[in-house]
Write an enzyme that holds these catalytic residues in place. Structure first.
Site, PDB file in Angstrom:
ATOM      1  N   ASP A   1      16.075  18.465  28.443  1.00  0.00           N
ATOM      2  CA  ASP A   1      17.342  18.745  28.154  1.00  0.00           C
ATOM      3  C   ASP A   1      18.328  17.701  28.935  1.00  0.00           C
ATOM      4  O   ASP A   1      17.940  16.540  29.032  1.00  0.00           O
ATOM      5  CB  ASP A   1      17.993  20.226  28.469  1.00  0.00           C
ATOM      6  CG  ASP A   1      19.196  20.337  27.899  1.00  0.00           C
ATOM      7  OD1 ASP A   1      19.270  21.006  26.736  1.00  0.00           O
ATOM      8  OD2 ASP A   1      20.226  20.364  28.530  1.00  0.00           O
TER       9      ASP A   1
ATOM     10  N   ASP B   1      11.439  24.089  19.014  1.00  0.00           N
ATOM     11  CA  ASP B   1      12.813  23.599  19.249  1.00  0.00           C
ATOM     12  C   ASP B   1      13.449  22.821  18.085  1.00  0.00           C
ATOM     13  O   ASP B   1      13.304  21.877  17.952  1.00  0.00           O
ATOM     14  CB  ASP B   1      12.984  22.690  20.771  1.00  0.00           C
ATOM     15  CG  ASP B   1      14.334  22.509  20.922  1.00  0.00           C
ATOM     16  OD1 ASP B   1      15.400  23.232  20.528  1.00  0.00           O
ATOM     17  OD2 ASP B   1      14.667  21.496  22.024  1.00  0.00           O
TER      18      ASP B   1
ATOM     19  N   HIS C   1      13.330  25.802  23.059  1.00  0.00           N
ATOM     20  CA  HIS C   1      13.967  24.667  23.761  1.00  0.00           C
ATOM     21  C   HIS C   1      13.515  24.742  25.194  1.00  0.00           C
ATOM     22  O   HIS C   1      13.406  23.675  25.959  1.00  0.00           O
ATOM     23  CB  HIS C   1      15.355  24.884  23.665  1.00  0.00           C
ATOM     24  CG  HIS C   1      16.376  23.738  24.308  1.00  0.00           C
ATOM     25  ND1 HIS C   1      16.065  22.306  24.020  1.00  0.00           N
ATOM     26  CD2 HIS C   1      17.314  23.770  25.268  1.00  0.00           C
ATOM     27  CE1 HIS C   1      16.883  21.794  24.591  1.00  0.00           C
ATOM     28  NE2 HIS C   1      17.568  22.566  25.486  1.00  0.00           N
TER      29      HIS C   1
END
Length: 302
Positions: free
Chosen positions: A124, A249, A278
């Site tokens: 991320d 994801d 995710h």
């Protein structure tokens, strides 16, 4: 700059994260404000480093299932909280934050601790900032393990991300623990959800978490030139670079295709697909650990 600091007692009920806190200060360039960065530092001081970087809207608690196994394998694990998250300081205004500011803060932190021989493990926003650190100080890094992240340099936002960006901007409520729970395949316990909520005692602490999605540099974003400059470094990066994206994801699925073949260090690596959503650190921590140890070993000095 008004700076908030989450009271330590907000974290007192967390039962599964007993690592000693460490702190270092960085200075914000425009305001001159001093900001405290929290980080976990486990393992031998002279061991090669695995730098675990979290993203939005998590904190280093995300890596709790991974720190121990990587330390047991002989590494020193350092896991910071980004400014605005976890136990790190939180500027109160959305305008206090920018992508460039975060890169500058974390580069200052990295250089202040004089960290070297680093394998970056990122996901991320940990990748959006972490890969910029690699590009800014490539001599400090020996390998990269990337999961569910990237280094966008323009182009349209994926539909799933556009929805998330709009929610973060306009929703009257922003329940961080529940948001993270929706990004995992396994069900988080009430205690785990509460641990993700802990850094944010009320809405005033959430400015960073709220504004981060708007900084992702898709088409028209002011950070695109900086991204392209970072990519120019990565396109010459021949140290080991391993991708370990998850199969579940909707935002980053197939993101490895943007790296494999473009970054020279991806050649010959055992890229793999992990099982989960995710937040892969919650769904498949063992798989991510295995990827990190694989690439870190290949990046060891010969």
């Amino acid at each position: 700059m008004k700076v908030l600091r989450t009271p330590e007692q907000a974290f007192s009920a967390i039962a599964d994260f007993s690592y000693a806190p460490h702190y270092a200060e960085v200075q914000d360039g425009p305001s001159g404000a001093r900001l405290r960065v929290h980080y976990i530092d486990e393992g031998p001081r002279d061991a090669p480093i695995v730098l675990m970087m979290h993203g939005e809207p998590t904190w280093c608690y995300l890596y709790r299932h991974m720190i121990g196994p990587v330390v047991a394998a002989g590494y020193r694990v350092i896991a910071p909280d980004l400014i605005g998250f976890g136990k790190s300081d939180k500027p109160a205004a959305k305008t206090d934050y920018s992508y460039a500011a975060h890169v500058a803060w974390m580069l200052q932190w990295l250089e202040g601790l004089d960290l070297t021989d680093i394998t970056l493990a990122c996901q991320d926003w940990g990748s959006l900032i972490g890969l910029r650190l690699v590009a800014a100080a490539p001599e400090r890094f020996r390998a990269v393990a990337l999961s569910n992240g990237g280094l966008p340099e323009g182009g349209p936002a994926p539909r799933a991300f556009a929805i998330w960006r709009a929610f973060s901007k306009w929703s009257p409520v922003f329940p961080i623990g529940k948001i993270i729970a929706k990004g995992t395949k396994r069900a988080l316990s009430p205690e785990e959800i509460a641990a993700y909520d802990a850094p944010f005692p009320d809405a005033s602490y959430k400015a960073g978490a709220r504004i981060f999605p708007s900084f992702v540099p898709f088409e028209g974003n002011q950070a695109v030139p900086d991204q392209k400059a970072a990519w120019a470094v990565l396109e010459a990066w021949d140290k080991p670079f391993l991708c370990a994206f998850s199969d579940g994801d909707p935002i980053t699925r197939t993101g490895e295709t943007r790296f494999v073949g473009r970054v020279p260090g991806t050649a010959g690596q055992a890229h793999r697909t992990l099982k989960g959503g995710h937040f892969i650190q919650e769904d498949d921590p063992a798989g991510f650990v295995a990827a990190i140890l694989d690439v870190a070993a290949k990046g060891a000095p010969q």
